[in-house]
Design an enzyme around this catalytic site. Sequence first.
Site, PDB file in Angstrom:
ATOM      1  CB  SER A   9      12.496 -13.224 -43.308  1.00 54.12           C
ATOM      2  OG  SER A   9      13.860 -13.570 -43.094  1.00 54.12           O
ATOM      3  CE1 TYR A  62      11.704 -15.714 -38.751  1.00 52.63           C
ATOM      4  CE2 TYR A  62      13.096 -16.001 -40.220  1.00 52.63           C
ATOM      5  CZ  TYR A  62      12.418 -15.134 -39.601  1.00 52.63           C
ATOM      6  OH  TYR A  62      12.543 -13.683 -39.495  1.00 52.63           O
TER       7      TYR A  62
END
Length: 241
Positions: free
Chosen positions: A130, A142
């Site tokens: 990401s 995350y």
Amino acid sequence: MSARECVLVTGASRGIGRAIAERLTADGMHVINFDKAAPENIAEHETFVQVDVSDEKILRTALTDVTSKFKITRLVNNAGIVRPATIEKTTIADFQAVMNVNVAAAIICVQALLPAMKSAHFGRIVNIASRAALGKEERIAYATSKAGLLGLTRTLALELAADGITVNAIGPGPIATELFQSANPPGAPATQRILDSVPLGRIGQPEEVAHIAASLLDQRAGFTTGQVVYVCGGMTVGLSQ
């Protein structure tokens, strides 16, 4: 066993994973889809396996089963979860849950598929990371997990190069998936701020990530390894003013 070349895609029932699965079946591959829920429509050349990749025992059992039935020399580690929180509110339980799905499951899948790849002296591994790996507020667990995937990608690329196995990562920016749109409704001020920050001036589409994944999985992509391709509309170059 399918006569088509087989690729394992985790989290392939929705969002980016679904777009990847559909692109790969269209390209002539047989997709083994590991996900907790089945897709709305299982493709003709798709094998769905209900798997909770956060559970190591369940995941290893499923991998043992599919590797006994299919020769799998391609892998897309796409399954991922988000537990948004600032550093003050991030719990170790949430951090571990995110790491189990986003990183540990990827390692387990690689370990299971390596024998077939090494035997064939050919393999393609694509990790879906990401843009958040470069930093994003309220994404402590995350962003850390996705940064971990980048380190895993580079290290695996070095370890497996002599076996003809390439390992690369994709770093999507804002992509129009069900998850993104549920958290960022069209027309909302927060959604507009995201749009305004993308140099290309729009949200990306899952199919655009799938295109890069398919390219990196191609047999002809044998001299690209250890790289990260950001599919982010230019956000990693510089935010739009």
